[in-house]
Design a protein around this motif. Structure first.
Motif, PDB file in Angstrom:
ATOM      1  N   MET A  78      36.053  52.458   0.949  1.00  0.00           N
ATOM      2  CA  MET A  78      35.997  52.953  -0.427  1.00  0.00           C
ATOM      3  C   MET A  78      34.557  52.937  -0.943  1.00  0.00           C
ATOM      4  SD  MET A  78      38.627  53.710  -2.623  1.00  0.00           S
ATOM      5  CE  MET A  78      38.808  54.041  -4.377  1.00  0.00           C
ATOM      6  N   SER A  79      33.866  51.829  -0.723  1.00  0.00           N
ATOM      7  CA  SER A  79      32.511  51.679  -1.248  1.00  0.00           C
ATOM      8  C   SER A  79      31.522  52.612  -0.553  1.00  0.00           C
ATOM      9  CB  SER A  79      32.042  50.228  -1.102  1.00  0.00           C
ATOM     10  OG  SER A  79      32.883  49.349  -1.822  1.00  0.00           O
ATOM     11  N   ASP A  80      31.620  52.701   0.775  1.00  0.00           N
ATOM     12  CA  ASP A  80      30.633  53.462   1.536  1.00  0.00           C
ATOM     13  C   ASP A  80      30.823  54.972   1.422  1.00  0.00           C
ATOM     14  OD1 ASP A  80      29.592  51.087   2.342  1.00  0.00           O
ATOM     15  OD2 ASP A  80      30.310  51.181   4.409  1.00  0.00           O
ATOM     16  N   THR A  81      32.073  55.417   1.390  1.00  0.00           N
ATOM     17  CA  THR A  81      32.342  56.848   1.527  1.00  0.00           C
ATOM     18  C   THR A  81      33.129  57.457   0.375  1.00  0.00           C
ATOM     19  OG1 THR A  81      32.372  56.560   3.943  1.00  0.00           O
ATOM     20  CG2 THR A  81      33.299  58.603   3.074  1.00  0.00           C
ATOM     21  N   ILE A  82      34.246  56.832   0.038  1.00  0.00           N
ATOM     22  CA  ILE A  82      35.200  57.505  -0.855  1.00  0.00           C
ATOM     23  C   ILE A  82      34.710  57.561  -2.298  1.00  0.00           C
ATOM     24  CG2 ILE A  82      37.540  57.389  -1.796  1.00  0.00           C
ATOM     25  CD1 ILE A  82      38.287  56.152   1.013  1.00  0.00           C
ATOM     26  N   LEU A  83      34.209  56.456  -2.818  1.00  0.00           N
ATOM     27  CA  LEU A  83      33.740  56.470  -4.207  1.00  0.00           C
ATOM     28  C   LEU A  83      32.610  57.478  -4.423  1.00  0.00           C
ATOM     29  CD1 LEU A  83      33.876  52.672  -5.156  1.00  0.00           C
ATOM     30  CD2 LEU A  83      35.383  54.498  -5.965  1.00  0.00           C
ATOM     31  N   PRO A  84      31.609  57.535  -3.530  1.00  0.00           N
ATOM     32  CA  PRO A  84      30.591  58.583  -3.713  1.00  0.00           C
ATOM     33  C   PRO A  84      31.164  60.000  -3.681  1.00  0.00           C
ATOM     34  CG  PRO A  84      29.788  56.890  -2.211  1.00  0.00           C
ATOM     35  CD  PRO A  84      31.237  56.597  -2.445  1.00  0.00           C
ATOM     36  N   LYS A  85      32.158  60.246  -2.795  1.00  0.00           N
ATOM     37  CA  LYS A  85      32.778  61.576  -2.728  1.00  0.00           C
ATOM     38  C   LYS A  85      33.565  61.875  -3.998  1.00  0.00           C
ATOM     39  CE  LYS A  85      34.819  62.925   1.113  1.00  0.00           C
ATOM     40  NZ  LYS A  85      34.129  64.155   1.588  1.00  0.00           N
ATOM     41  N   LEU A  86      34.301  60.883  -4.510  1.00  0.00           N
ATOM     42  CA  LEU A  86      35.072  61.085  -5.737  1.00  0.00           C
ATOM     43  C   LEU A  86      34.151  61.323  -6.933  1.00  0.00           C
ATOM     44  CD1 LEU A  86      37.865  58.360  -5.379  1.00  0.00           C
ATOM     45  CD2 LEU A  86      38.111  60.840  -5.104  1.00  0.00           C
ATOM     46  N   LYS A  87      33.059  60.580  -6.972  1.00  0.00           N
ATOM     47  CA  LYS A  87      32.113  60.753  -8.074  1.00  0.00           C
ATOM     48  C   LYS A  87      31.546  62.165  -8.068  1.00  0.00           C
ATOM     49  CE  LYS A  87      28.030  58.688 -10.232  1.00  0.00           C
ATOM     50  NZ  LYS A  87      27.034  57.593 -10.176  1.00  0.00           N
ATOM     51  N   LYS A  88      31.187  62.652  -6.896  1.00  0.00           N
ATOM     52  CA  LYS A  88      30.632  63.997  -6.782  1.00  0.00           C
ATOM     53  C   LYS A  88      31.670  65.055  -7.138  1.00  0.00           C
ATOM     54  CE  LYS A  88      28.143  66.947  -3.515  1.00  0.00           C
ATOM     55  NZ  LYS A  88      27.590  67.055  -2.133  1.00  0.00           N
ATOM     56  N   ARG A  89      32.929  64.786  -6.777  1.00  0.00           N
ATOM     57  CA  ARG A  89      34.005  65.784  -6.968  1.00  0.00           C
ATOM     58  C   ARG A  89      34.537  65.815  -8.397  1.00  0.00           C
ATOM     59  NH1 ARG A  89      38.141  68.642  -7.385  1.00  0.00           N
ATOM     60  NH2 ARG A  89      39.557  69.208  -5.706  1.00  0.00           N
ATOM     61  N   PHE A  90      34.620  64.644  -9.072  1.00  0.00           N
ATOM     62  CA  PHE A  90      35.353  64.582 -10.329  1.00  0.00           C
ATOM     63  C   PHE A  90      34.544  64.155 -11.550  1.00  0.00           C
ATOM     64  CE2 PHE A  90      38.810  64.074  -7.217  1.00  0.00           C
ATOM     65  CZ  PHE A  90      39.686  65.051  -7.676  1.00  0.00           C
ATOM     66  N   VAL A  91      33.470  63.414 -11.348  1.00  0.00           N
ATOM     67  CA  VAL A  91      32.832  62.762 -12.489  1.00  0.00           C
ATOM     68  C   VAL A  91      31.683  63.607 -13.006  1.00  0.00           C
ATOM     69  CG1 VAL A  91      31.656  60.703 -13.321  1.00  0.00           C
ATOM     70  CG2 VAL A  91      33.488  60.500 -11.630  1.00  0.00           C
ATOM     71  N   SER A  92      31.836  64.080 -14.246  1.00  0.00           N
ATOM     72  CA  SER A  92      30.735  64.799 -14.895  1.00  0.00           C
ATOM     73  C   SER A  92      30.170  63.975 -16.041  1.00  0.00           C
ATOM     74  CB  SER A  92      31.215  66.155 -15.419  1.00  0.00           C
ATOM     75  OG  SER A  92      32.339  65.996 -16.275  1.00  0.00           O
ATOM     76  N   ASP A  93      31.047  63.426 -16.890  1.00  0.00           N
ATOM     77  CA  ASP A  93      30.621  62.551 -17.978  1.00  0.00           C
ATOM     78  C   ASP A  93      30.871  61.105 -17.579  1.00  0.00           C
ATOM     79  OD1 ASP A  93      29.953  64.714 -19.604  1.00  0.00           O
ATOM     80  OD2 ASP A  93      32.035  64.941 -20.238  1.00  0.00           O
ATOM     81  N   SER A  94      29.822  60.344 -17.406  1.00  0.00           N
ATOM     82  CA  SER A  94      29.968  58.960 -16.979  1.00  0.00           C
ATOM     83  C   SER A  94      30.477  58.076 -18.109  1.00  0.00           C
ATOM     84  CB  SER A  94      28.625  58.418 -16.472  1.00  0.00           C
ATOM     85  OG  SER A  94      28.194  59.152 -15.346  1.00  0.00           O
ATOM     86  N   ILE A  95      31.105  56.992 -17.730  1.00  0.00           N
ATOM     87  CA  ILE A  95      31.588  55.988 -18.670  1.00  0.00           C
ATOM     88  C   ILE A  95      30.725  54.744 -18.515  1.00  0.00           C
ATOM     89  CG2 ILE A  95      33.550  54.584 -19.371  1.00  0.00           C
ATOM     90  CD1 ILE A  95      34.010  57.529 -19.832  1.00  0.00           C
ATOM     91  N   TYR A  96      30.338  54.144 -19.625  1.00  0.00           N
ATOM     92  CA  TYR A  96      29.509  52.941 -19.585  1.00  0.00           C
ATOM     93  C   TYR A  96      30.301  51.770 -20.152  1.00  0.00           C
ATOM     94  CZ  TYR A  96      25.591  49.766 -20.454  1.00  0.00           C
ATOM     95  OH  TYR A  96      24.746  48.682 -20.467  1.00  0.00           O
ATOM     96  N   HIS A  97      30.406  50.704 -19.358  1.00  0.00           N
ATOM     97  CA  HIS A  97      31.113  49.485 -19.751  1.00  0.00           C
ATOM     98  C   HIS A  97      30.135  48.321 -19.856  1.00  0.00           C
ATOM     99  CE1 HIS A  97      35.074  51.137 -19.229  1.00  0.00           C
ATOM    100  NE2 HIS A  97      34.962  51.295 -17.924  1.00  0.00           N
ATOM    101  N   ARG A  98      30.353  47.439 -20.807  1.00  0.00           N
ATOM    102  CA  ARG A  98      29.758  46.111 -20.803  1.00  0.00           C
ATOM    103  C   ARG A  98      30.867  45.111 -21.084  1.00  0.00           C
ATOM    104  NH1 ARG A  98      24.614  44.576 -21.514  1.00  0.00           N
ATOM    105  NH2 ARG A  98      25.474  42.681 -20.609  1.00  0.00           N
ATOM    106  N   MET A  99      30.769  43.957 -20.456  1.00  0.00           N
ATOM    107  CA  MET A  99      31.786  42.925 -20.606  1.00  0.00           C
ATOM    108  C   MET A  99      31.144  41.648 -21.137  1.00  0.00           C
ATOM    109  SD  MET A  99      35.088  43.294 -19.275  1.00  0.00           S
ATOM    110  CE  MET A  99      35.000  43.811 -17.557  1.00  0.00           C
ATOM    111  N   ILE A 100      31.719  41.118 -22.210  1.00  0.00           N
ATOM    112  CA  ILE A 100      31.333  39.795 -22.712  1.00  0.00           C
ATOM    113  C   ILE A 100      32.405  38.821 -22.245  1.00  0.00           C
ATOM    114  CG2 ILE A 100      30.783  38.395 -24.732  1.00  0.00           C
ATOM    115  CD1 ILE A 100      30.292  41.010 -26.271  1.00  0.00           C
ATOM    116  N   ARG A 101      32.014  37.782 -21.539  1.00  0.00           N
ATOM    117  CA  ARG A 101      32.987  36.840 -20.977  1.00  0.00           C
ATOM    118  C   ARG A 101      33.012  35.554 -21.797  1.00  0.00           C
ATOM    119  NH1 ARG A 101      34.783  37.311 -15.356  1.00  0.00           N
ATOM    120  NH2 ARG A 101      34.527  39.496 -14.781  1.00  0.00           N
ATOM    121  N   THR A 102      34.203  35.203 -22.291  1.00  0.00           N
ATOM    122  CA  THR A 102      34.367  33.997 -23.100  1.00  0.00           C
ATOM    123  C   THR A 102      35.340  33.046 -22.427  1.00  0.00           C
ATOM    124  OG1 THR A 102      36.259  34.763 -24.430  1.00  0.00           O
ATOM    125  CG2 THR A 102      34.047  35.417 -25.169  1.00  0.00           C
ATOM    126  N   ILE A 103      35.246  31.769 -22.813  1.00  0.00           N
ATOM    127  CA  ILE A 103      36.115  30.741 -22.249  1.00  0.00           C
ATOM    128  C   ILE A 103      36.352  29.672 -23.306  1.00  0.00           C
ATOM    129  CG2 ILE A 103      34.200  29.348 -21.314  1.00  0.00           C
ATOM    130  CD1 ILE A 103      35.977  28.859 -18.822  1.00  0.00           C
TER     131      ILE A 103
END
Length: 414
Positions: A162-187
């Motif tokens: 998935m990491s080496d091949t599939i995700l780059p292919k999916l990104k090229k095929r489907f992703v035009s507008d990227s999504i940006y996430h940030r996570m704040i971790r609480t405990i």
């Protein structure tokens, strides 16, 4: 509009509860990082009728169908024959995949069989995806505006592929507008209480920034999401993080992918301090979490698991009178354990755990789920009592997380 995905996990062993499906969880997170929306997850057995049915249904609903499992060399592995039938093609032996299989068996010194060579038989219309650490090749199909991807069910093989091949292919095929996430971790704070504290901030969030509460065992993650991953988007999200941090700073241990054990390692390394552990009811689970962090040998001196009272006395010098008077699950005992394990391992910090994990062993005064955690450093020795639940596995995990948080709280005061 984000692309839509369906994940199909194939395997009777998953349905029987013999194997935990960690694949769909990991794939969901990987697709989410690209802004691809998982709309459904399905787990089915190794049956032709079920596989064909869900291939057909998924094609109607999704832009991509991600499949794991059923690619082994035995007769119960039906994914490839079913994909061939679904796409009205036949299995043909792929020479590149066959060469890869032979190479792997030669390196391992194993004798190859005909059933192993059959793993090179792939549907004629697929694009093979090389498996660099296994013998089952992946397959990519692009049919009728829908992408089908089939991968091995072995988690580390799937992730590599998935990491080496599939995700780059999916990104090229489907992703035009990227999504940006940030996570704040609480405990150390529940989801409801956290929501109360940050309610005003949440209500004033810009329309283009979405907030999600993601509770997990002992912690809550706050995920902020916006479209686009350019510098402007990143600055807008960071500005909101800067606004909320003063409200919840005492509960925040890290950001994004940092787990609490990673944060403890970072804090200890930055302060040049070392840690040792004496854990009873957790049976080494706390030490496991600590040593799962790469480089932990720089700040983790060692651990002792004094499960019996005799070992608490003989190895960590807890006075038998204290154990007899107060019981092993008590404040005086964990205070002594924390102090003595610190001395024994010549560490800057000692942490101790003693409790009743269950399902038996509880009393009216100390029911199942009663856990004492001790902390000792050069300046203080303190303890805290926790009351968890009646589930043994959960009590062990909660205890380890609570101990790590106790280290964090005290390190923040250093």
């Amino acid at each position: 509009m984000p692309a839509k995905a369906i994940i199909i996990s194939i395997g009777d062993e998953i349905l029987y509860g013999q194997t935990l499906d960690t694949n769909s969880h990991w794939i969901s997170g990987a697709l989410d990082s690209l802004g691809i929306r998982v709309i459904k997850k399905v787990t089915i057995g190794d049956t032709r009728k079920e596989i064909l049915h869900y291939l057909e249904q998924s094609e109607k609903l999704a832009d991509m169908v991600i499949i794991t499992g059923g690619l082994g060399p035995t007769n119960d592995d039906l994914t490839k024959p079913c994909l061939s039938e679904y796409f009205r093609t036949k299995l043909v032996r792929n020479q590149e995949v066959l060469k890869n299989i032979h190479s792997m068996f030669e390196r391992a010194g194993w004798e190859i069989s005909e059933s192993n060579e059959k793993q090179a038989d792939l549907p004629a219309n697929c694009t093979p995806i090389v498996n660099t650490i296994g013998t089952a090749a992946g397959m990519w199909f692009d049919e009728n505006d829908t992408v089908f991807v089939s991968m091995p069910g072995v988690p580390f093989e799937m992730r590599q592929m998935m990491s080496d091949t599939i995700l780059p292919k999916l990104k090229k095929r489907f992703v035009s507008d990227s999504i940006y996430h940030r996570m704040i971790r609480t405990i150390g704070i529940g989801e409801s209480k956290l929501a109360e504290i940050i309610a005003d901030w949440e209500n004033q969030l810009p329309d283009n920034i979405k907030l999600a509460y993601l509770p997990t065992m002992g912690s809550v993650k706050l995920r902020l999401t916006t479209e686009g991953d350019d510098e402007t988007s990143k600055m807008l999200v960071q500005a909101q993080i800067d606004k909320v941090l003063p409200l919840i700073e005492k509960y925040v241990y890290g950001f994004d992918q940092e787990e609490i054990e990673d944060a403890i390692g970072r804090m200890l390394k930055n302060k040049g301090m070392t840690l040792s552990v004496a854990e009873s009811c957790t049976g080494g689970f706390l030490s496991h979490k600590i040593t799962s962090v790469p480089g932990s040998s720089a700040w983790f001196n060692g651990a002792f698991i004094p499960y019996s009272n005799q070992l608490k006395n003989e190895q960590l010098k807890v006075d038998n009178k204290i154990i007899q008077e107060h019981g092993a699950v008590s404040e005086p005992v964990v205070l002594a354990l924390a102090k003595n394990v610190r001395d024994e391992f010549k560490s800057d910090i000692g942490i101790s755990i003693s409790g009743i994990a269950g399902p038996g062993g509880g009393t009216p005064d100390k029911p199942v789920g009663t856990v004492w955690i001790g902390y000792a450093d050069a300046n203080k020795t303190v303890a805290r009592k926790f009351q968890f639940i009646r589930d043994r596995e959960i009590n062990i995990k909660y205890s380890a997380i609570a101990a790590l948080n106790m280290i964090r709280i005290n390190l923040d005061k250093e």
